[in-house]
Design a protein around this motif. Structure first.
Motif, mmCIF file in Angstrom:
data_model
loop_
_atom_site.group_PDB
_atom_site.id
_atom_site.type_symbol
_atom_site.label_atom_id
_atom_site.label_comp_id
_atom_site.label_asym_id
_atom_site.label_seq_id
_atom_site.Cartn_x
_atom_site.Cartn_y
_atom_site.Cartn_z
ATOM 1 N N UNK A 43 0.847 -1.181 0.000
ATOM 2 C CA UNK A 43 0.000 0.000 0.000
ATOM 3 C C UNK A 43 0.891 1.242 0.000
ATOM 4 N N UNK A 44 0.554 2.253 -0.789
ATOM 5 C CA UNK A 44 1.362 3.484 -0.762
ATOM 6 C C UNK A 44 1.464 4.058 0.656
ATOM 7 N N UNK A 45 2.578 4.674 0.925
ATOM 8 C CA UNK A 45 2.837 5.331 2.212
ATOM 9 C C UNK A 45 3.088 6.806 1.914
ATOM 10 N N UNK A 46 2.263 7.657 2.487
ATOM 11 C CA UNK A 46 2.430 9.085 2.268
ATOM 12 C C UNK A 46 2.278 9.496 0.821
ATOM 13 N N UNK A 47 1.480 8.742 0.077
ATOM 14 C CA UNK A 47 1.264 9.049 -1.335
ATOM 15 C C UNK A 47 2.341 8.525 -2.260
ATOM 16 N N UNK A 48 3.267 7.750 -1.734
ATOM 17 C CA UNK A 48 4.380 7.220 -2.531
ATOM 18 C C UNK A 48 4.278 5.699 -2.609
ATOM 19 N N UNK A 111 22.369 1.130 8.566
ATOM 20 C CA UNK A 111 22.912 2.355 9.170
ATOM 21 C C UNK A 111 24.433 2.421 9.035
ATOM 22 N N UNK A 112 25.087 1.262 9.080
ATOM 23 C CA UNK A 112 26.541 1.223 8.961
ATOM 24 C C UNK A 112 26.995 1.653 7.564
ATOM 25 N N UNK A 113 26.235 1.300 6.553
ATOM 26 C CA UNK A 113 26.652 1.535 5.170
ATOM 27 C C UNK A 113 25.958 2.707 4.487
ATOM 28 N N UNK A 114 24.830 3.139 4.998
ATOM 29 C CA UNK A 114 24.068 4.191 4.324
ATOM 30 C C UNK A 114 24.492 5.564 4.818
ATOM 31 N N UNK A 115 24.657 6.460 3.889
ATOM 32 C CA UNK A 115 25.007 7.834 4.245
ATOM 33 C C UNK A 115 23.771 8.524 4.824
ATOM 34 N N UNK A 116 23.858 9.046 6.052
ATOM 35 C CA UNK A 116 22.681 9.662 6.670
ATOM 36 C C UNK A 116 22.145 10.855 5.886
ATOM 37 N N UNK A 117 23.021 11.516 5.129
ATOM 38 C CA UNK A 117 22.531 12.629 4.316
ATOM 39 C C UNK A 117 21.758 12.145 3.088
ATOM 40 N N UNK A 118 21.838 10.863 2.794
ATOM 41 C CA UNK A 118 21.113 10.309 1.644
ATOM 42 C C UNK A 118 19.789 9.667 2.033
ATOM 43 N N UNK A 119 19.699 9.067 3.234
ATOM 44 C CA UNK A 119 18.518 8.291 3.608
ATOM 45 C C UNK A 119 17.905 8.739 4.926
ATOM 46 N N UNK A 120 16.605 8.541 5.007
ATOM 47 C CA UNK A 120 15.879 8.659 6.262
ATOM 48 C C UNK A 120 15.356 7.268 6.589
ATOM 49 N N UNK A 121 15.591 6.842 7.829
ATOM 50 C CA UNK A 121 15.124 5.539 8.299
ATOM 51 C C UNK A 121 14.225 5.783 9.499
ATOM 52 N N UNK A 122 13.068 5.151 9.486
ATOM 53 C CA UNK A 122 12.171 5.195 10.636
ATOM 54 C C UNK A 122 11.808 3.757 10.973
ATOM 55 N N UNK A 123 11.859 3.420 12.246
ATOM 56 C CA UNK A 123 11.532 2.064 12.691
ATOM 57 C C UNK A 123 10.428 2.120 13.724
ATOM 58 N N UNK A 135 8.972 -3.183 12.105
ATOM 59 C CA UNK A 135 8.918 -2.656 10.748
ATOM 60 C C UNK A 135 9.800 -1.425 10.657
ATOM 61 N N UNK A 136 10.257 -1.157 9.459
ATOM 62 C CA UNK A 136 11.048 0.046 9.209
ATOM 63 C C UNK A 136 10.794 0.502 7.783
ATOM 64 N N UNK A 137 10.934 1.787 7.582
ATOM 65 C CA UNK A 137 10.920 2.315 6.223
ATOM 66 C C UNK A 137 12.259 2.984 5.962
ATOM 67 N N UNK A 138 12.664 2.917 4.729
ATOM 68 C CA UNK A 138 13.868 3.596 4.279
ATOM 69 C C UNK A 138 13.469 4.395 3.052
ATOM 70 N N UNK A 146 8.873 13.067 1.117
ATOM 71 C CA UNK A 146 9.518 12.572 2.332
ATOM 72 C C UNK A 146 8.737 12.906 3.596
ATOM 73 N N UNK A 147 8.330 14.141 3.767
ATOM 74 C CA UNK A 147 7.620 14.533 4.991
ATOM 75 C C UNK A 147 6.287 13.804 5.131
ATOM 76 N N UNK A 148 5.546 13.672 4.035
ATOM 77 C CA UNK A 148 4.260 12.966 4.069
ATOM 78 C C UNK A 148 4.464 11.481 4.354
ATOM 79 N N UNK A 149 5.527 10.906 3.812
ATOM 80 C CA UNK A 149 5.839 9.487 4.037
ATOM 81 C C UNK A 149 6.133 9.241 5.518
ATOM 82 N N UNK A 150 6.976 10.070 6.107
ATOM 83 C CA UNK A 150 7.329 9.921 7.519
ATOM 84 C C UNK A 150 6.089 10.087 8.390
#
Length: 165
Positions: A43-48, A111-123, A135-138, A146-150
């Protein structure tokens, strides 16, 4: 979902990745253990558009840590984000009671490999019908929704945990 480039994946992956007839990305470790990686539309999350990311060990055997598995999975994820601005949804399997461990491991890898300036992670986590649910989203930060998704993810997570200890 637009297929991922196997050439790009295999340039970065220590294990050779192939596409199965079911459109899963599969690979075999040095110890002969087979893995399947798939993306199922959700199902789409935040319209995405969103895709559930599924890691399955095909051979149901216990195995020791293999850093090349981590590197291979991350190469597949990197290609997913190179090709899509969609939400990646990760939910842990609860079939054997090890979902909390899986959740910690996956988030630590990313988190070890992803650049924080590139990704937002929510768990999020909850106890649903007596079972742990993780569950988590990346999402890439360049995603215009992004804001609507979060907000959508956090609202759903809050509803799951409402009234629960």
């Amino acid at each position: 979902m637009k297929p991922l480039s196997l050439d790009h994946i295999n340039e970065r992956s220590p294990y050779y990745v192939m596409l199965s007839p079911k459109d899963n990305y599969i690979f075999e470790t040095e110890r002969g253990i087979h893995y399947s990686i798939s993306f199922e539309e959700e199902t789409p999350i935040g319209g995405c558009d969103s895709y559930q990311f599924i890691i399955e060990k095909i051979d149901k055997v216990r195995s020791s840590h293999d850093a090349k598995v981590e590197q291979t999975i991350l190469a597949i994820l990197d290609e997913f984000f190179a090709e899509h601005l969609d939400v990646l949804l990760y939910m842990c399997d609860d079939s054997d009671g090890r979902e909390a461990n899986r959740n910690r491991l996956f988030l630590a890898w990313f988190k070890k490999h992803a650049a924080p300036e590139r990704f937002t992670i929510r768990a999020a986590s909850a106890i649903v019908e007596g079972k742990g649910f993780y569950a988590a989203i990346i999402v890439e930060n360049r995603n215009p929704l992004l804001e609507a998704i979060i907000a959508d993810f956090e609202s759903t997570a809050e509803a799951l945990t409402a009234g629960k200890p």
